[in-house]
Design a protein around this motif. Structure first.
Motif, PDB file in Angstrom:
ATOM      1  N   GLU A 191       0.823  -1.210   0.000  1.00 44.11           N
ATOM      2  CA  GLU A 191       0.000   0.000   0.000  1.00 44.11           C
ATOM      3  C   GLU A 191       0.860   1.265   0.000  1.00 44.11           C
ATOM      4  OE1 GLU A 191      -3.358   0.661  -0.277  1.00 44.11           O
ATOM      5  OE2 GLU A 191      -3.271  -1.408  -0.989  1.00 44.11           O
ATOM      6  N   LYS A 194       2.414   1.608  -3.461  1.00 44.64           N
ATOM      7  CA  LYS A 194       1.418   2.107  -4.420  1.00 44.64           C
ATOM      8  C   LYS A 194       1.312   3.627  -4.343  1.00 44.64           C
ATOM      9  CE  LYS A 194      -3.468   1.598  -5.664  1.00 44.64           C
ATOM     10  NZ  LYS A 194      -4.753   0.920  -5.317  1.00 44.64           N
ATOM     11  N   ALA A 220      -1.493  -8.296  -4.871  1.00 49.06           N
ATOM     12  CA  ALA A 220      -1.818  -6.927  -5.271  1.00 49.06           C
ATOM     13  C   ALA A 220      -0.641  -6.226  -5.931  1.00 49.06           C
ATOM     14  CB  ALA A 220      -2.286  -6.126  -4.056  1.00 49.06           C
TER      15      ALA A 220
END
Length: 241
Positions: A191, A194, A220
């Protein structure tokens, strides 16, 4: 409940067993205050100090090195671990009141203290260890401190790595933080990566973010790489992805 409490306390004490140090005067000190104040109280040095912290799950590889220059050279007689590390030792050499060396090792490694005083600090909270290591991250050589932070289990280390990705940090520091976010922090690290890929102003840093995502085992991460390969605003980052 008292037997259970005693059992848990004994387990914690066993987990903090003093390391094997030859050729040194080892003194065990219970931690209080801050690491900076504890280390300062030991004088200008030279001396070694060490403490133990929980390590991230699944950390394989060898942290018993045979000399100060090659962490990949296995020490003679050191255990070869098939199931990874159990804890992390942070070792610091102080000379002239400054950090001269910063090392990491496994608790069951054997050390030669070079006839210097060796202070074994017990009960150092993980957040205090991480905070002190964060203060040792320098522009010139951030690798040791960032790696040591990344190997700490728990939210304090995740927060510190996140902080080291801020645009106020140098490119080199952001690159090292990104690498270890991909290699050590799972979904939480992805996360942050990203966000870096979307917002970091440096194409060079974003290329390192792409590489860090490629090292992650999180599903992911792959989706983010595919999107970056198609849509990143910078050609070299698209190419890297």
């Amino acid at each position: 409940m008292k037997p259970l409490v005693l059992f848990v306390a004994a387990g914690l004490l066993c987990a903090q067993t003093q390391p094997q140090v030859d050729n040194a005067t080892v003194q065990s000190n219970a931690f209080s205050g801050s690491l900076q104040s504890v280390l300062s109280s030991k004088g200008a040095g030279p001396f070694w100090a060490a403490w133990q912290e929980p390590i991230i799950p699944g950390r394989h590889g060898d942290m018993c090195w045979s000399n100060g220059n090659n962490d990949n050279e296995h020490a003679t007689g050191a255990p070869v671990r098939l199931e990874g590390q159990t804890a992390l030792l942070v070792l610091v050499r102080i000379e002239n009141s400054q950090v001269d060396q910063l090392r990491i090792a496994s608790p069951d490694c054997r050390f030669d203290g070079g006839a210097l005083p060796f202070y074994w600090l017990t009960g150092v909270p993980a957040n205090e260890s991480v905070a002190w290591l964060k203060s040792q991250v320098t522009e010139k050589n951030p690798d040791r401190a960032v790696l040591a932070i990344a190997l700490h289990a728990g939210p304090a280390a995740e927060k510190a790595l996140d902080d080291l990705t801020a645009s106020t940090q140098t490119e080199k520091v952001r690159e090292r933080a990104a690498f270890w976010l991909g290699n050590s922090r799972g979904a939480a690290g992805v996360e942050v990566l990203k966000r870096m890929l979307a917002n970091d102003p440096s194409p060079k840093v974003r290329e390192q973010v792409v590489f860090a995502l490629s090292q992650s085992k999180e599903p992911a991460a792959l989706a983010i790489l595919f999107d970056s390969a198609k849509n990143d605003k910078t050609p070299q980052v698209r190419s890297k992805a």
